[in-house]
Scaffold this motif. Structure first.
Motif, mmCIF file in Angstrom:
data_model
loop_
_atom_site.group_PDB
_atom_site.id
_atom_site.type_symbol
_atom_site.label_atom_id
_atom_site.label_comp_id
_atom_site.label_asym_id
_atom_site.label_seq_id
_atom_site.Cartn_x
_atom_site.Cartn_y
_atom_site.Cartn_z
ATOM 1 N N ARG A 1 0.831 -1.212 0.000
ATOM 2 C CA ARG A 1 0.000 0.000 0.000
ATOM 3 C C ARG A 1 0.860 1.255 0.000
ATOM 4 O O ARG A 1 0.599 2.201 -0.739
ATOM 5 C CB ARG A 1 -0.935 -0.001 1.206
ATOM 6 C CG ARG A 1 -2.157 -0.873 1.011
ATOM 7 C CD ARG A 1 -3.184 -0.648 2.101
ATOM 8 N NE ARG A 1 -2.684 -0.876 3.435
ATOM 9 C CZ ARG A 1 -2.612 -2.069 4.037
ATOM 10 N NH1 ARG A 1 -3.011 -3.149 3.404
ATOM 11 N NH2 ARG A 1 -2.133 -2.178 5.258
ATOM 12 N N LYS B 1 0.830 4.135 -2.878
ATOM 13 C CA LYS B 1 0.353 5.485 -2.558
ATOM 14 C C LYS B 1 1.404 6.525 -2.911
ATOM 15 O O LYS B 1 1.092 7.678 -3.118
ATOM 16 C CB LYS B 1 -0.038 5.583 -1.091
ATOM 17 C CG LYS B 1 -1.342 4.878 -0.828
ATOM 18 C CD LYS B 1 -1.852 5.118 0.544
ATOM 19 C CE LYS B 1 -3.123 4.307 0.686
ATOM 20 N NZ LYS B 1 -4.045 4.758 1.626
ATOM 21 N N ASN C 1 -6.029 9.289 -2.070
ATOM 22 C CA ASN C 1 -7.484 9.206 -2.039
ATOM 23 C C ASN C 1 -8.007 7.877 -2.575
ATOM 24 O O ASN C 1 -9.146 7.791 -3.000
ATOM 25 C CB ASN C 1 -8.102 10.365 -2.824
ATOM 26 C CG ASN C 1 -7.819 11.689 -2.163
ATOM 27 O OD1 ASN C 1 -7.876 11.813 -0.954
ATOM 28 N ND2 ASN C 1 -7.483 12.686 -2.963
ATOM 29 N N GLU D 1 -8.642 3.999 -1.553
ATOM 30 C CA GLU D 1 -8.772 3.087 -0.419
ATOM 31 C C GLU D 1 -8.811 1.663 -0.971
ATOM 32 O O GLU D 1 -9.389 1.434 -2.019
ATOM 33 C CB GLU D 1 -10.076 3.480 0.274
ATOM 34 C CG GLU D 1 -10.657 2.577 1.252
ATOM 35 C CD GLU D 1 -12.031 3.083 1.700
ATOM 36 O OE1 GLU D 1 -12.858 2.222 1.994
ATOM 37 O OE2 GLU D 1 -12.276 4.308 1.732
ATOM 38 N N GLU D 2 -8.178 0.762 -0.265
ATOM 39 C CA GLU D 2 -8.225 -0.638 -0.686
ATOM 40 C C GLU D 2 -9.170 -1.390 0.232
ATOM 41 O O GLU D 2 -8.989 -1.411 1.448
ATOM 42 C CB GLU D 2 -6.837 -1.267 -0.661
ATOM 43 C CG GLU D 2 -6.827 -2.656 -1.228
ATOM 44 C CD GLU D 2 -5.432 -3.238 -1.338
ATOM 45 O OE1 GLU D 2 -5.317 -4.403 -1.745
ATOM 46 O OE2 GLU D 2 -4.453 -2.553 -1.003
ATOM 47 N N ASP D 3 -10.203 -1.973 -0.364
ATOM 48 C CA ASP D 3 -11.173 -2.764 0.375
ATOM 49 C C ASP D 3 -10.505 -4.059 0.822
ATOM 50 O O ASP D 3 -9.470 -4.448 0.284
ATOM 51 C CB ASP D 3 -12.363 -3.074 -0.551
ATOM 52 C CG ASP D 3 -13.667 -3.215 0.188
ATOM 53 O OD1 ASP D 3 -13.645 -3.275 1.426
ATOM 54 O OD2 ASP D 3 -14.713 -3.270 -0.477
ATOM 55 N N ARG E 1 -11.558 8.076 -4.479
ATOM 56 C CA ARG E 1 -12.364 9.185 -3.965
ATOM 57 C C ARG E 1 -11.778 10.483 -4.514
ATOM 58 O O ARG E 1 -10.647 10.518 -4.954
ATOM 59 C CB ARG E 1 -12.370 9.198 -2.440
ATOM 60 C CG ARG E 1 -12.974 7.916 -1.860
ATOM 61 C CD ARG E 1 -13.111 7.974 -0.354
ATOM 62 N NE ARG E 1 -13.589 6.713 0.178
ATOM 63 C CZ ARG E 1 -14.861 6.347 0.254
ATOM 64 N NH1 ARG E 1 -15.795 7.157 -0.177
ATOM 65 N NH2 ARG E 1 -15.199 5.175 0.753
#
Length: 191
Positions: free
Chosen positions: A42, A46, A164, A166-168, A176
């Protein structure tokens, strides 16, 4: 610690991280090592530059109105795409107006010659959870291809700051604060 390689899939990176001697030594507990691997993935993604998303839907209508050739349809709907991006209704509602005024391009080509018109209307249809659009087509060749059915799909081009996204828990990416940059006429939709 191992870092993700360019083009490496998440699954391949996690497997490589989990089997790394350095990671095993630093994180002997497998669950902790797995959590750290996900964290590294992540963090790395990012830090990347702006991420671009494309999503494709057919043109629904076209007409000549006061000598202007107008196409209308859906730019994007609330959905999970085949490339695992989840577009939420509330995010599309917030972002819809950013589609107004963007160029109508061919195949997402960011070139002056690829501009074939301009989007003049975009809104949000709450009932159907989609972003309808209207665009003026100014290229005669493109008008003909739309009229005879050879060209019948559009695709949005948008950007999202990686901060912005997001990782489910299932790995789905949820963007977003989307900013639409263009709407493209495409031959073969990707999603």
């Amino acid at each position: 610690m191992p870092k993700p390689n360019p083009g490496e899939s998440k699954e391949d990176y996690i497997a490589r991280f989990m089997s790394s001697e350095e990671a095993k030594k630093s994180y002997p507990d497998e669950k902790q090592r797995l959590a750290v691997a996900h964290s590294y993935w992540r963090k790395h993604h990012k830090e990347m530059a702006t991420i671009n998303f494309c999503y494709n839907i057919p043109i629904e209508e076209f007409a000549t109105v006061e000598s202007d050739f107008i196409i209308a349809g859906t730019a994007i709907s609330a959905t999970i795409t085949s490339n695992n991006h989840k577009f939420l209704p509330e995010v599309l509602q917030e972002s819809a107006k950013s589609l107004i005024g963007v160029p109508l391009l061919i195949d997402h080509k960011n070139e002056v010659e690829a501009i074939k018109g301009r989007v003049f209307y975009a809104g949000y249809d709450d009932e159907n959870q989609k972003v309808p659009f209207k665009a003026k087509v100014m290229d005669n060749v493109i008008k003909g291809m739309i009229k005879d059915g050879r060209l019948n799909s559009v695709s949005v081009g948008a950007s999202v700051d990686p901060k912005n996204i997001e990782e489910d828990k299932d790995g789905t990416l949820i963007p977003r604060n989307i900013t639409f940059k263009e709407l493209s006429l495409v031959a073969v939709p990707a999603d």
